[in-house]
Design a protein around this motif. Structure first.
Motif, PDB file in Angstrom:
ATOM      1  N   LEU A 215       0.843  -1.195   0.000  1.00  0.00           N
ATOM      2  CA  LEU A 215       0.000   0.000   0.000  1.00  0.00           C
ATOM      3  C   LEU A 215       0.874   1.239   0.000  1.00  0.00           C
ATOM      4  N   ASP A 216       0.650   2.118  -0.970  1.00  0.00           N
ATOM      5  CA  ASP A 216       1.302   3.426  -1.013  1.00  0.00           C
ATOM      6  C   ASP A 216       0.360   4.428  -0.341  1.00  0.00           C
TER       7      ASP A 216
ATOM      8  N   THR B 288      -0.728   7.756  -2.380  1.00  0.00           N
ATOM      9  CA  THR B 288      -1.658   7.684  -3.509  1.00  0.00           C
ATOM     10  C   THR B 288      -2.882   6.821  -3.205  1.00  0.00           C
TER      11      THR B 288
ATOM     12  N   SER C 117      -2.830   3.614  -3.604  1.00  0.00           N
ATOM     13  CA  SER C 117      -2.748   2.440  -4.476  1.00  0.00           C
ATOM     14  C   SER C 117      -2.302   1.213  -3.680  1.00  0.00           C
ATOM     15  N   PHE C 118      -3.103   0.151  -3.740  1.00  0.00           N
ATOM     16  CA  PHE C 118      -2.714  -1.127  -3.154  1.00  0.00           C
ATOM     17  C   PHE C 118      -2.557  -2.127  -4.288  1.00  0.00           C
ATOM     18  N   ARG C 119      -1.347  -2.641  -4.457  1.00  0.00           N
ATOM     19  CA  ARG C 119      -1.032  -3.612  -5.501  1.00  0.00           C
ATOM     20  C   ARG C 119      -0.698  -4.937  -4.835  1.00  0.00           C
TER      21      ARG C 119
ATOM     22  N   GLN D 110      -4.638  -4.372  -8.610  1.00  0.00           N
ATOM     23  CA  GLN D 110      -4.547  -3.037  -8.014  1.00  0.00           C
ATOM     24  C   GLN D 110      -5.934  -2.525  -7.673  1.00  0.00           C
ATOM     25  N   VAL D 111      -6.030  -1.894  -6.507  1.00  0.00           N
ATOM     26  CA  VAL D 111      -7.229  -1.186  -6.110  1.00  0.00           C
ATOM     27  C   VAL D 111      -6.780   0.132  -5.490  1.00  0.00           C
ATOM     28  N   ASP D 112      -7.541   1.187  -5.744  1.00  0.00           N
ATOM     29  CA  ASP D 112      -7.189   2.510  -5.212  1.00  0.00           C
ATOM     30  C   ASP D 112      -8.098   2.838  -4.037  1.00  0.00           C
TER      31      ASP D 112
ATOM     32  N   ARG E  63      -6.195   2.942   4.786  1.00  0.00           N
ATOM     33  CA  ARG E  63      -5.552   4.227   4.456  1.00  0.00           C
ATOM     34  C   ARG E  63      -6.276   5.288   5.274  1.00  0.00           C
TER      35      ARG E  63
END
Length: 393
Positions: free
Chosen positions: A264-265, A268, A270-272, A313-315, A389
């Motif tokens: 997880l970033d 942003t 973004s979870f990849r 990926q999910v945001d 997040r």
């Protein structure tokens, strides 16, 4: 000049801690709290089922535990906040033992006033906060604290798995993560892991085939491989390939593990992640589960996958969460009875989220719902990890 506990309880406790044997932690903490005005002190650690708070100090004959549900001590543990209990002409402060945000137990501190001054309570909380950090540090050198947590013997497989787990929760302004693994004393193939760095949060949930010691060894190997790859700077695809090749070479008889592991970033959202034959994560927005994250699954680890694994990926927007879990959650149930199921899992999750409790408490209540539905006899491991997040201040 060396300070005494009456001069500065926190400074004295720090000075004393360096050469302190682990078994003397309880009486030394009690002495520091006595300098704050406490007339009685008792340290309790949460058991691995998270159903009871077991007495660590002072020693008690026989079982000396407090139920979490329905008690003031349990309320302090669940909320991670001090709760007061009225005594005759005095007050008992139940102060949570917190390693950061990971819940270790509670300390009962009796103060000789029905309504102690807030400044005094704050001083007591500072001493207990330091006691929690010292407990974590001293635990590396003794079995005493671990033994105090246990309500019954633990299998070798469970011993291996629990020795490899991170703390049950971590909360920062940017991210939160919490995990739970059940049954506590006889797990075999499940595990979870996470690590927070400057670049973001890495997380993994594992489920090894089978329910024996060999399953625990497979899970241990896969978790170690993913950790090693992460620390070497390998990406998700490379990490999968290394774990797959390693497990296949060690167990040519087709031992395997399903897994969901990713990054997880927080900046942003973004979870990849790679889904190695694992259930799709649930996406939570607010207190509502919006559905399963769109997932392209790859072969389980250990079956010699020949293609390139898909990276999903999910945001996540600020405040959104992902819930990763093993199939023991939805398939749990009493023998001959109805499975817990995904629909029930979502319903319980949303109801717990409505109660606005910390992430670790969300999972404790979820896990206990699965246990209760299974008549407290799980026939498969149950692992749940919540990743959030957060909204930064």
């Amino acid at each position: 000049m060396r300070v005494g506990p009456e001069d500065d309880p926190v400074a004295w406790l720090i000075d004393t801690s360096h050469l302190l044997p682990p078994h003397e932690l309880g009486p030394v903490v009690a002495r520091a709290l006595a300098a704050c005005g406490a007339t009685d002190v008792a340290l309790h650690l949460i058991d691995h089922d998270e159903r009871r708070l077991n007495r660590l100090w002072p020693p008690a004959a026989g079982s000396a535990s407090i139920e979490v549900d329905g008690t003031v001590a349990g309320a302090a543990y669940a909320a991670g906040r001090t709760r007061a209990e009225a005594l005759e002409g005095a007050a008992r402060q139940w102060v949570p033992l917190l390693d950061g945000t990971a819940r270790l137990g509670v300390v009962a501190v009796d103060l000789p006033a029905p309504s102690p001054h807030p400044a005094l309570v704050a001083q007591v909380e500072r001493v207990v906060a330091l006691a929690a950090e010292l407990l974590v540090a001293k635990e590396q050198y003794t079995d005493d604290f671990e033994v105090a947590r246990r309500c019954r013997p633990m299998t070798l497989a469970a011993e291996l798995q629990r020795s490899n787990l991170p703390p049950d929760a971590l909360v920062t302004p940017a991210v939160a993560v919490a995990g739970i693994l059940q049954p506590a004393y006889a797990v075999a193939g499940d595990s979870f892991d996470y690590a927070l760095g400057a670049a973001g949060l890495d997380v993994a949930v594992l489920d090894s085939v089978g329910h024996d010691l060999a399953s625990a060894l497979v899970s241990h190997l896969v978790q170690g491989s993913l950790r090693n790859s992460r620390r070497r700077g390998l990406d998700l695809v490379e990490s999968y390939e290394v774990a797959d090749a390693t497990l296949a070479s060690m167990y040519p008889d087709h031992r395997f593990a399903t897994a969901a592991f990713g990054h997880l970033d927080p900046a942003t959202g973004s979870f990849r992640w790679v889904s190695a034959g694992h259930p799709a994560p649930l996406v939570v927005r607010g207190n509502e589960v919006t559905g399963e994250a769109s997932t392209v699954a790859t072969m389980p680890i250990g079956l010699r996958h020949t293609g390139v694994p898909a990276v999903n990926q999910v945001d996540l927007a600020p405040g959104d969460s992902l819930v990763l879990y093993t199939d023991g959650v939805t398939e749990g149930g009493a023998r001959g009875g109805e499975r817990f199921g995904l629909e029930r899992f979502v319903d319980v999750l949303e109801r717990v989220l409505d109660e606005a409790v910390p992430p670790a408490e969300v999972l404790r209540r979820l896990g206990h719902a699965v246990l209760a539905h299974s008549a407290y006899e799980l026939h498969d491991d149950t692992t749940i990890v919540l990743v959030q997040r957060r909204r930064q201040p």
